[in-house]
Design an enzyme around this catalytic site. Structure first.
Site, PDB file in Angstrom:
ATOM      1  N   HIS A 122      47.421  82.664  24.991  1.00 25.80           N
ATOM      2  CA  HIS A 122      46.092  82.168  25.398  1.00 25.80           C
ATOM      3  C   HIS A 122      44.891  82.770  25.514  1.00 25.80           C
ATOM      4  CE1 HIS A 122      44.691  78.091  26.240  1.00 25.80           C
ATOM      5  NE2 HIS A 122      43.878  78.325  27.143  1.00 25.80           N
TER       6      HIS A 122
ATOM      7  N   ASP B 276      19.014  84.347   3.229  1.00 23.70           N
ATOM      8  CA  ASP B 276      20.349  84.950   3.843  1.00 23.70           C
ATOM      9  C   ASP B 276      20.461  85.673   5.243  1.00 23.70           C
ATOM     10  OD1 ASP B 276      23.379  85.988   4.400  1.00 23.70           O
ATOM     11  OD2 ASP B 276      23.181  85.790   1.957  1.00 23.70           O
TER      12      ASP B 276
ATOM     13  N   TRP C  76      44.767  88.527  29.198  1.00 23.43           N
ATOM     14  CA  TRP C  76      43.488  88.640  28.587  1.00 23.43           C
ATOM     15  C   TRP C  76      43.031  90.427  29.209  1.00 23.43           C
ATOM     16  CZ3 TRP C  76      38.571  88.332  28.493  1.00 23.43           C
ATOM     17  CH2 TRP C  76      37.574  87.890  29.891  1.00 23.43           C
TER      18      TRP C  76
ATOM     19  N   SER D  90      33.419  93.777  15.058  1.00 24.85           N
ATOM     20  CA  SER D  90      33.199  93.252  13.237  1.00 24.85           C
ATOM     21  C   SER D  90      32.549  92.233  14.808  1.00 24.85           C
ATOM     22  CB  SER D  90      34.367  91.672  14.255  1.00 24.85           C
ATOM     23  OG  SER D  90      34.167  90.330  13.438  1.00 24.85           O
ATOM     24  N   SER D  91      32.281  92.621  16.003  1.00 25.87           N
ATOM     25  CA  SER D  91      31.645  91.308  16.748  1.00 25.87           C
ATOM     26  C   SER D  91      30.428  92.418  16.769  1.00 25.87           C
ATOM     27  CB  SER D  91      31.885  91.148  18.594  1.00 25.87           C
ATOM     28  OG  SER D  91      32.876  90.580  18.283  1.00 25.87           O
TER      29      SER D  91
ATOM     30  N   HIS E 165      31.434  90.460  32.184  1.00 24.35           N
ATOM     31  CA  HIS E 165      30.907  89.007  32.576  1.00 24.35           C
ATOM     32  C   HIS E 165      30.012  88.764  31.859  1.00 24.35           C
ATOM     33  CE1 HIS E 165      30.047  85.910  35.399  1.00 24.35           C
ATOM     34  NE2 HIS E 165      28.547  86.129  35.348  1.00 24.35           N
TER      35      HIS E 165
ATOM     36  N   GLU F 201      30.317  89.072  29.030  1.00 19.89           N
ATOM     37  CA  GLU F 201      30.707  88.501  27.288  1.00 19.89           C
ATOM     38  C   GLU F 201      31.239  86.491  28.412  1.00 19.89           C
ATOM     39  OE1 GLU F 201      33.126  88.830  24.938  1.00 19.89           O
ATOM     40  OE2 GLU F 201      33.864  87.072  24.504  1.00 19.89           O
TER      41      GLU F 201
ATOM     42  N   TYR G  96      28.524  84.744  29.106  1.00 20.04           N
ATOM     43  CA  TYR G  96      27.651  84.224  28.165  1.00 20.04           C
ATOM     44  C   TYR G  96      27.161  84.478  27.234  1.00 20.04           C
ATOM     45  CZ  TYR G  96      26.672  84.920  33.768  1.00 20.04           C
ATOM     46  OH  TYR G  96      26.363  84.231  34.603  1.00 20.04           O
TER      47      TYR G  96
ATOM     48  N   SER H 230      20.371  72.834  23.093  1.00 19.01           N
ATOM     49  CA  SER H 230      18.953  72.284  23.492  1.00 19.01           C
ATOM     50  C   SER H 230      18.172  71.976  21.772  1.00 19.01           C
ATOM     51  CB  SER H 230      18.463  73.903  23.595  1.00 19.01           C
ATOM     52  OG  SER H 230      18.847  73.964  24.606  1.00 19.01           O
TER      53      SER H 230
ATOM     54  N   HIS I 100      31.091  90.544  40.548  1.00 17.90           N
ATOM     55  CA  HIS I 100      31.661  88.990  41.973  1.00 17.90           C
ATOM     56  C   HIS I 100      33.251  88.758  41.066  1.00 17.90           C
ATOM     57  CE1 HIS I 100      29.554  86.493  38.105  1.00 17.90           C
ATOM     58  NE2 HIS I 100      31.217  86.820  37.858  1.00 17.90           N
ATOM     59  N   HIS I 101      33.734  89.753  39.861  1.00 18.78           N
ATOM     60  CA  HIS I 101      35.368  89.848  39.919  1.00 18.78           C
ATOM     61  C   HIS I 101      36.409  90.527  41.113  1.00 18.78           C
ATOM     62  CE1 HIS I 101      34.607  86.988  36.008  1.00 18.78           C
ATOM     63  NE2 HIS I 101      33.281  87.892  35.879  1.00 18.78           N
TER      64      HIS I 101
ATOM     65  N   THR J 218      20.408  78.988  35.423  1.00 20.27           N
ATOM     66  CA  THR J 218      20.876  78.224  34.358  1.00 20.27           C
ATOM     67  C   THR J 218      20.179  76.518  35.330  1.00 20.27           C
ATOM     68  OG1 THR J 218      22.584  79.570  34.083  1.00 20.27           O
ATOM     69  CG2 THR J 218      23.172  77.608  34.551  1.00 20.27           C
TER      70      THR J 218
ATOM     71  N   LYS K  21      17.590  75.651  33.701  1.00 19.75           N
ATOM     72  CA  LYS K  21      18.165  74.744  32.037  1.00 19.75           C
ATOM     73  C   LYS K  21      18.387  73.262  31.743  1.00 19.75           C
ATOM     74  CE  LYS K  21      18.514  78.370  29.134  1.00 19.75           C
ATOM     75  NZ  LYS K  21      19.724  78.739  27.555  1.00 19.75           N
TER      76      LYS K  21
ATOM     77  N   ARG L 141      47.960  81.453  40.360  1.00 17.45           N
ATOM     78  CA  ARG L 141      47.621  81.580  38.604  1.00 17.45           C
ATOM     79  C   ARG L 141      48.714  82.292  38.643  1.00 17.45           C
ATOM     80  NH1 ARG L 141      41.478  83.593  37.495  1.00 17.45           N
ATOM     81  NH2 ARG L 141      42.249  83.430  35.262  1.00 17.45           N
TER      82      ARG L 141
END
Lengths: 617, 194
Positions: A63, A92, A127, A157-158, A241, A243, A245, A256, A290-291, A316, A319, A438
């Protein structure tokens, strides 16, 4: 345009690739959602027996991996592909064939990952794949191998897409489109691509070390031989982290675009929104620990990362205030796209606030690995990213399909998803504070968790109903809806200047940009309406190519070989080399025939061949 | 249908391909940065030998490092030759550059074989694992560069590499110099500062 299946397989058109990304990712969104529904069914009552403990591990691993890499990232990629070149006034992307390669590797990597279900070896270590749970000793099956290899494929790919879009955005802006005239969605895409190209190599290395541990017997993550499992955590979160964002910044970009259009006001504080996006991306690289507050890195390290994390709250918050100020005093049209954008602001704000809570290490130590964190991350990724993506879907659907979506069904879609989402995830805050951990596959009754678990499971079905309404709306729209005009929303940006869907070449003449909200300026007569230059006699488009899919097939063949037989690895590598060489020389050999190469294949300088395309802009 | 839809030179005045390669090299910095960090983190943490002191042969590797650095010089000469349309120079230096690269790779193969004979393997300790993975991935990058440059060399031999193609040589050069610079960092951190 080549038609039929062959046309789709060989396409290098950014619009078609965008649609391929969107459809594939939506299918995987359903797959990931189905896995989530099974998880919630299992947890609906104490001592649940819907799935076994082992299956449960596979479900939450798949998941998470599916939603991050196969659903949200490629849904964003669908918009990057379809919308960004249109917004830039380009025909293009910079490297059309590389763009196709990104998609095919993504598709094959996703199928490879999910093929694990069919050999009964789905990844099952989360994950995040923490070492040394992923060591051969503790995970002897092929489960982790599937995970490691498909993540490498998806990373490639990314990365390819990242290089492509950085060049596209920096280099293919229409004349007059200075950086500070770029739409915010393009800006956020640009920041996201920088995050991708800088963050993915780090997890690539982390995965390579894991691969060597599992395949070649090294001891990088084996504490018994002096290795340190924390190295994985650092490498993973130094990627992981940013990731976060990578997942949220595109949604911020979409919102926006949607808010000013439907408030009929320019975006409030455009430069500040842009700079905030950049700051978020920059700070995102300095907060990964922080993780890891509970691993015991020491008070100094924890404090530094806590301060850094809280700092991200500032851009943040800026925004959020800018979005609210954009709405303030606007002539608001409450379309479904705007509802989703409003839902995004509210839900993302809540996710952000719970994030600020566990930015403080003492609080985090209470909440770590509890359902409170599950609530937080889903408020950011579903209430944030996914609501943003749905805002984009409703906003750009007419442009992409040439059909309108039903606003009535859209309202049902939004409210079902909004209510379902909150019923599912808000109780998880309580569950977490009540101590529910969890990743447990079941729990005993009478711990005070029964009610909220049941409520949460009910919520999933409301959420699923919302998605179902969307599917119905989409199908009805494609079948029988009225054709969409070029500019159904009174849009501000260049994609609304062309027909819906746009012609294959996007723009007959590349536009010249004078304003940030160019189309509004034109419609209001504030931009000079130039005498239309004569349409070009011919418009060159990159011709289709099947080498992207050949190279991608070689890559996935080699990946399959890694799990089966060395001969396949060699065969796959040979296919890659063959495909890459044919690719590189695809246009060199045909130069005499009058066919000119697309920009990414041009072996010779082609400057000055076309009156509109010469010289730096 | 013959005009290009976009100039190769974009809004910033840079060629798409050149900018793409710069983005790629930026990404590679993070790749090698992570590998080097792994090596440094595990330095001195191996519970048993062989240690860097016992194994690394600085004089030998200094020679191969010198050869690799000289290949960068040849790369500069190759690009200059292509840019001024000097076909002979292009053929000469476009072969010399990957040839020096292959000498470097030969040294690396010899080095790896010697180390394995002396008991340093991927599995034996963290030093072996992190050393071989770091220098091995660097060697793989050199190999890709060698194949790339030899491809350009065959084009030059068949007179299909003209002055207008200087850019694709320049791009290969960017990659080649980058791989060289990475080696300077590796040589310093792994071999010289033990």
């Amino acid at each position: 345009m080549t038609r039929g299946v062959w046309g789709w397989i060989t396409t290098v058109d950014h619009k078609r690739i965008g649609i391929l990304y969107g459809v594939t990712a939506f299918v995987f969104l359903l797959v990931g959602g189905f896995e989530a529904a099974l998880i919630r069914l299992q947890l609906a009552r104490p001592d649940g027996a819907v799935v076994s403990a082992g299956t449960y591990n596979e479900l939450f691993t798949m998941h998470g991996t599916t939603m991050v890499f196969l659903a949200v990232m490629p849904l964003n990629a669908a918009f990057f592909n379809y919308i960004v070149p249109l917004m830039l006034g380009a025909r293009d992307v910079a490297f059309p064939r590389l763009n196709a390669l990104s998609y095919w590797i993504f598709l094959f990597g996703s199928l490879f990952l999910n093929a694990s279900f069919f050999v009964n070896a789905a990844p099952n270590a989360g994950w995040f794949g923490y070492a040394n749970l992923t060591a051969k000793q503790f995970s002897p099956g092929a489960n982790i191998d599937f995970w490691v290899i498909s993540l490498q494929l998806l990373g490639v790919s990314s990365l390819i897409a990242g290089f492509n879009f950085i060049v596209t955005i920096l280099n293919m802006r229409a004349p007059g489109m200075t950086f500070m005239r770029m739409p915010v969605f393009v800006w956020m895409t640009l920041v996201t691509q920088f995050l991708i190209v800088l963050a993915f190599p780090v997890i690539t290395v982390g995965l390579i070390l894991l691969l060597f541990d599992r395949f070649f017997g090294t001891n990088f993550y084996n504490p018994g031989a002096g290795g340190n499992p924390l190295l994985w955590q650092h490498l993973f979160w130094l990627f992981g982290h940013p990731e976060v964002y990578i997942l949220i910044l595109p949604a911020m970009g979409i919102v926006s675009e949607v808010l000013p259009t439907f408030a009929r006001k320019p975006l409030f504080g455009y430069p500040v929104v842009v700079y905030s996006g950049m700051l978020i991306g920059l700070f995102g690289f300095g907060v990964w620990s922080h993780h890891m507050f509970t691993v015991g890195l020491g008070a100094v390290v924890d404090s530094a990362f806590a301060v850094g994390t809280m700092l991200i709250g500032i851009p943040t918050g800026v925004k959020i205030f800018n979005w609210i100020a954009t709405l303030w005093g606007g002539r608001i049209r409450l379309t479904t796209a705007l509802w989703f954008a409003l839902g995004f602001i509210a839900m993302f704000l809540m996710g952000g606030l719970s994030g600020i809570m566990h930015a403080a290490p003492p609080v985090d130590m209470q909440q770590q690995d509890s359902y409170f964190v599950v609530a937080h991350l889903h408020y950011v990724l579903v209430g944030g990213s996914l609501f943003g993506i749905f805002a984009g879907l409703y906003y750009w659907w007419p442009k992409m399909t040439g059909r309108m979506l039903s606003e009535r069904a859209g309202r049902w879609n939004f409210w079902l998803m909004f209510v379902g989402f909150n019923v599912t995830f808000f109780p998880m805050h309580f569950l977490g504070l009540l101590g529910m951990p969890r990743r447990i596959y079941t729990y005993a009754g009478g711990l005070g968790w029964d009610l909220w678990n049941l409520v949460s499971t009910v919520g999933v079905f409301i959420l699923a109903l919302g998605i179902l309404v969307f599917i119905g709306n989409a199908v009805a729209s494609l079948r029988s809806a009225a054709p969409a005009p070029a500019d159904p929303w009174d849009g501000r940006t260049l994609e609304w200047a062309v027909s819906s869907p746009p012609p294959e070449y996007n723009f007959r003449n590349i536009p010249t940009v004078h304003h940030r909200d160019e189309l509004w300026a034109l419609k209001a007569g504030r931009a000079p309406v130039e005498a239309a230059p004569p349409p070009p006699r011919e418009i060159h488009l990159p011709p289709p190519s099947f080498y992207p899919i050949v190279v991608a097939a070689g890559v996935v063949l080699a990946a399959t070989g890694a799990l089966t037989h060395l001969a396949l690895v060699v065969a796959g590598a040979l296919v890659v080399v063959f495909g890459a060489y044919r690719w590189a020389f695809e246009y060199r050999s045909s130069l005499g025939g009058g066919l000119r190469p697309p920009s990414d294949a041009s072996p010779r300088g082609l400057r000055g061949q076309s009156p509109r395309s010469s010289g730096p802009r | 249908m013959t005009t290009p839809h976009e100039a190769v030179i974009g809004s910033t005045g840079l060629d798409h391909r050149k900018m793409g390669v710069w983005a790629f090299l930026g990404s590679e910095c993070m790749f090698f940065g992570s590998l080097i960090a792994t090596y440094l983190v595990y330095k001195g943490r191996s519970p048993s030998g062989p240690t860097p002191h016992e194994i690394l042969n600085i004089p030998l590797t200094s020679i191969s490092t010198f050869v690799l650095l000289m290949s960068s010089l040849l790369m500069v000469l190759a690009l200059a030759a292509v840019q001024r349309g000097d076909a002979l120079g292009a053929r000469l230096w476009l072969f010399g550059t990957p040839f020096f690269g292959m000498i470097f790779l030969g040294f690396q193969v010899y080095e790896f074989a010697t180390f394995v004979r002396e008991g340093l393997t991927l599995q034996v300790n963290l030093f072996g694992a992190s050393f071989f993975v770091l220098t091995g991935f660097h060697g793989a990058h050199v190999s890709v560069g060698v194949v790339w440059l030899l491809t350009l060399w065959t084009l030059a031999l068949r007179n299909r590499l003209t002055r207008a193609d200087a850019l694709i040589v320049e791009i290969a050069g960017l990659y080649w110099h980058f791989v060289d610079i990475v080696w300077i960092v590796i040589f310093t951190l792994v071999y010289l500062i033990q």
